[in-house]
Design a protein around this motif. Structure first.
Motif, PDB file in Angstrom:
ATOM      1  N   ALA A   2       0.841  -1.193   0.000  1.00 13.69           N
ATOM      2  CA  ALA A   2       0.000   0.000   0.000  1.00 13.69           C
ATOM      3  C   ALA A   2       0.878   1.245   0.000  1.00 13.69           C
ATOM      4  CB  ALA A   2      -0.907  -0.003   1.227  1.00 13.69           C
ATOM      5  N   LEU A   3       0.286   2.339  -0.351  1.00 14.78           N
ATOM      6  CA  LEU A   3       0.974   3.616  -0.307  1.00 14.78           C
ATOM      7  C   LEU A   3       0.609   4.333   0.988  1.00 14.78           C
ATOM      8  CD1 LEU A   3       0.241   4.760  -3.963  1.00 14.78           C
ATOM      9  CD2 LEU A   3       2.302   3.652  -3.103  1.00 14.78           C
ATOM     10  N   LYS A   4       1.366   5.382   1.301  1.00 15.04           N
ATOM     11  CA  LYS A   4       1.042   6.198   2.467  1.00 15.04           C
ATOM     12  C   LYS A   4       1.279   7.652   2.105  1.00 15.04           C
ATOM     13  CE  LYS A   4       5.537   6.153   4.735  1.00 15.04           C
ATOM     14  NZ  LYS A   4       6.231   5.917   5.986  1.00 15.04           N
ATOM     15  N   ILE A   5       0.614   8.523   2.805  1.00 19.38           N
ATOM     16  CA  ILE A   5       0.789   9.959   2.592  1.00 19.38           C
ATOM     17  C   ILE A   5       1.618  10.495   3.750  1.00 19.38           C
ATOM     18  CG2 ILE A   5      -0.389  12.184   2.399  1.00 19.38           C
ATOM     19  CD1 ILE A   5      -2.749  10.658   1.127  1.00 19.38           C
ATOM     20  N   THR A   6       2.681  11.214   3.419  1.00 25.19           N
ATOM     21  CA  THR A   6       3.598  11.711   4.446  1.00 25.19           C
ATOM     22  C   THR A   6       3.150  13.055   5.001  1.00 25.19           C
ATOM     23  OG1 THR A   6       5.002  12.885   2.871  1.00 25.19           O
ATOM     24  CG2 THR A   6       5.522  10.552   3.280  1.00 25.19           C
ATOM     25  N   GLU A   7       3.855  13.510   6.005  1.00 21.64           N
ATOM     26  CA  GLU A   7       3.539  14.780   6.665  1.00 21.64           C
ATOM     27  C   GLU A   7       3.755  15.984   5.757  1.00 21.64           C
ATOM     28  OE1 GLU A   7       5.678  14.954  10.349  1.00 21.64           O
ATOM     29  OE2 GLU A   7       4.671  13.188  11.134  1.00 21.64           O
ATOM     30  N   GLU A   8       4.387  15.777   4.596  1.00 21.56           N
ATOM     31  CA  GLU A   8       4.578  16.870   3.643  1.00 21.56           C
ATOM     32  C   GLU A   8       3.277  17.242   2.936  1.00 21.56           C
ATOM     33  OE1 GLU A   8       6.865  14.228   3.683  1.00 21.56           O
ATOM     34  OE2 GLU A   8       8.312  15.429   4.803  1.00 21.56           O
ATOM     35  N   CYS A   9       2.218  16.463   3.159  1.00 15.34           N
ATOM     36  CA  CYS A   9       0.913  16.704   2.539  1.00 15.34           C
ATOM     37  C   CYS A   9       0.464  18.144   2.814  1.00 15.34           C
ATOM     38  CB  CYS A   9      -0.115  15.722   3.091  1.00 15.34           C
ATOM     39  SG  CYS A   9      -1.806  15.984   2.518  1.00 15.34           S
ATOM     40  N   ILE A  10      -0.015  18.810   1.756  1.00 18.88           N
ATOM     41  CA  ILE A  10      -0.476  20.198   1.895  1.00 18.88           C
ATOM     42  C   ILE A  10      -2.009  20.282   1.839  1.00 18.88           C
ATOM     43  CG2 ILE A  10       1.665  21.219   1.034  1.00 18.88           C
ATOM     44  CD1 ILE A  10       0.252  21.538  -1.715  1.00 18.88           C
ATOM     45  N   ASN A  11      -2.668  19.138   1.918  1.00 20.12           N
ATOM     46  CA  ASN A  11      -4.142  19.084   1.907  1.00 20.12           C
ATOM     47  C   ASN A  11      -4.737  19.810   0.702  1.00 20.12           C
ATOM     48  OD1 ASN A  11      -4.614  17.570   4.327  1.00 20.12           O
ATOM     49  ND2 ASN A  11      -3.920  19.365   5.457  1.00 20.12           N
ATOM     50  N   CYS A  12      -4.181  19.530  -0.460  1.00 17.43           N
ATOM     51  CA  CYS A  12      -4.629  20.223  -1.676  1.00 17.43           C
ATOM     52  C   CYS A  12      -5.865  19.590  -2.302  1.00 17.43           C
ATOM     53  CB  CYS A  12      -3.494  20.270  -2.695  1.00 17.43           C
ATOM     54  SG  CYS A  12      -3.050  18.651  -3.363  1.00 17.43           S
ATOM     55  N   LEU A  29      -5.073  15.496  10.458  1.00 22.29           N
ATOM     56  CA  LEU A  29      -4.273  16.641  10.018  1.00 22.29           C
ATOM     57  C   LEU A  29      -4.019  16.663   8.521  1.00 22.29           C
ATOM     58  CD1 LEU A  29      -1.598  16.636  12.877  1.00 22.29           C
ATOM     59  CD2 LEU A  29      -3.595  18.118  12.660  1.00 22.29           C
ATOM     60  N   ILE A  30      -3.882  15.476   7.930  1.00 17.84           N
ATOM     61  CA  ILE A  30      -3.598  15.352   6.502  1.00 17.84           C
ATOM     62  C   ILE A  30      -4.437  14.218   5.929  1.00 17.84           C
ATOM     63  CG2 ILE A  30      -1.232  16.234   6.687  1.00 17.84           C
ATOM     64  CD1 ILE A  30      -0.264  13.287   6.620  1.00 17.84           C
ATOM     65  N   LEU A  52       0.917  10.174  -8.878  1.00 19.62           N
ATOM     66  CA  LEU A  52       1.121  10.803 -10.180  1.00 19.62           C
ATOM     67  C   LEU A  52       0.654  12.256 -10.186  1.00 19.62           C
ATOM     68  CD1 LEU A  52       1.876  10.435 -13.212  1.00 19.62           C
ATOM     69  CD2 LEU A  52      -0.503   9.759 -13.572  1.00 19.62           C
ATOM     70  N   PHE A  53      -0.481  12.526  -9.567  1.00 23.28           N
ATOM     71  CA  PHE A  53      -1.060  13.874  -9.610  1.00 23.28           C
ATOM     72  C   PHE A  53      -0.711  14.746  -8.400  1.00 23.28           C
ATOM     73  CE2 PHE A  53      -3.781  11.585 -12.576  1.00 23.28           C
ATOM     74  CZ  PHE A  53      -3.692  12.432 -13.668  1.00 23.28           C
ATOM     75  N   CYS A  54      -0.124  14.177  -7.370  1.00 24.11           N
ATOM     76  CA  CYS A  54       0.252  14.949  -6.180  1.00 24.11           C
ATOM     77  C   CYS A  54       1.286  16.013  -6.553  1.00 24.11           C
ATOM     78  CB  CYS A  54       0.824  14.021  -5.106  1.00 24.11           C
ATOM     79  SG  CYS A  54       1.318  14.900  -3.613  1.00 24.11           S
ATOM     80  N   PRO A  55       1.038  17.276  -6.180  1.00 20.64           N
ATOM     81  CA  PRO A  55       1.995  18.335  -6.518  1.00 20.64           C
ATOM     82  C   PRO A  55       3.235  18.362  -5.629  1.00 20.64           C
ATOM     83  CG  PRO A  55       0.184  19.264  -5.279  1.00 20.64           C
ATOM     84  CD  PRO A  55      -0.163  17.811  -5.525  1.00 20.64           C
ATOM     85  N   VAL A  56       3.234  17.579  -4.552  1.00 16.21           N
ATOM     86  CA  VAL A  56       4.373  17.561  -3.633  1.00 16.21           C
ATOM     87  C   VAL A  56       5.226  16.329  -3.938  1.00 16.21           C
ATOM     88  CG1 VAL A  56       5.101  17.521  -1.217  1.00 16.21           C
ATOM     89  CG2 VAL A  56       2.992  18.697  -1.862  1.00 16.21           C
ATOM     90  N   PRO A  57       6.455  16.525  -4.428  1.00 13.42           N
ATOM     91  CA  PRO A  57       7.312  15.387  -4.778  1.00 13.42           C
ATOM     92  C   PRO A  57       7.535  14.442  -3.591  1.00 13.42           C
ATOM     93  CG  PRO A  57       8.258  17.441  -5.558  1.00 13.42           C
ATOM     94  CD  PRO A  57       7.096  17.803  -4.687  1.00 13.42           C
ATOM     95  N   ASP A  58       7.425  13.160  -3.862  1.00  8.54           N
ATOM     96  CA  ASP A  58       7.693  12.103  -2.875  1.00  8.54           C
ATOM     97  C   ASP A  58       6.785  12.144  -1.649  1.00  8.54           C
ATOM     98  OD1 ASP A  58       9.836  11.220  -4.529  1.00  8.54           O
ATOM     99  OD2 ASP A  58      11.127  12.743  -3.648  1.00  8.54           O
ATOM    100  N   CYS A  59       5.630  12.744  -1.762  1.00  9.71           N
ATOM    101  CA  CYS A  59       4.689  12.843  -0.640  1.00  9.71           C
ATOM    102  C   CYS A  59       3.907  11.540  -0.446  1.00  9.71           C
ATOM    103  CB  CYS A  59       3.725  14.004  -0.883  1.00  9.71           C
ATOM    104  SG  CYS A  59       2.580  14.308   0.474  1.00  9.71           S
TER     105      CYS A  59
END
Length: 84
Positions: A2-12, A29-30, A52-59
């Protein structure tokens, strides 16, 4: 795995609608990913759409706590697609 979303997430709000399995949801929080629903888009697309569509690299990297083979991801996809 599975994938995970890191704390770098900007809630876009980009990742949630791209997930064909509805595995992404708003966390405290995210955004977060439910590993029981994440197939890394196996069965739907050639690559994970959220990453692929996340604007934050490696997030949105692979989650080492939820390792799965391609075959296991395909089996999960088949199981989930029968529920709909």
């Amino acid at each position: 795995m599975a994938l995970k979303i890191t704390e770098e997430c900007i809630n876009c709000d980009v990742c949630e609608p791209t997930c064909p399995n509805e595995a992404i949801y708003v966390g405290e929080l995210i955004y977060e990913i439910d590993p029981s629903l994440c197939t890394e888009c196996v069965g739907h697309f050639d690559e994970p759409q959220c990453a692929l569509f996340c604007p934050v690299p490696d997030c949105i990297p692979k989650d080492p706590e939820h390792e799965e083979t391609q075959q296991e991801l395909m089996q999960k996809y088949l199981r989930l697609s029968k529920k709909t």
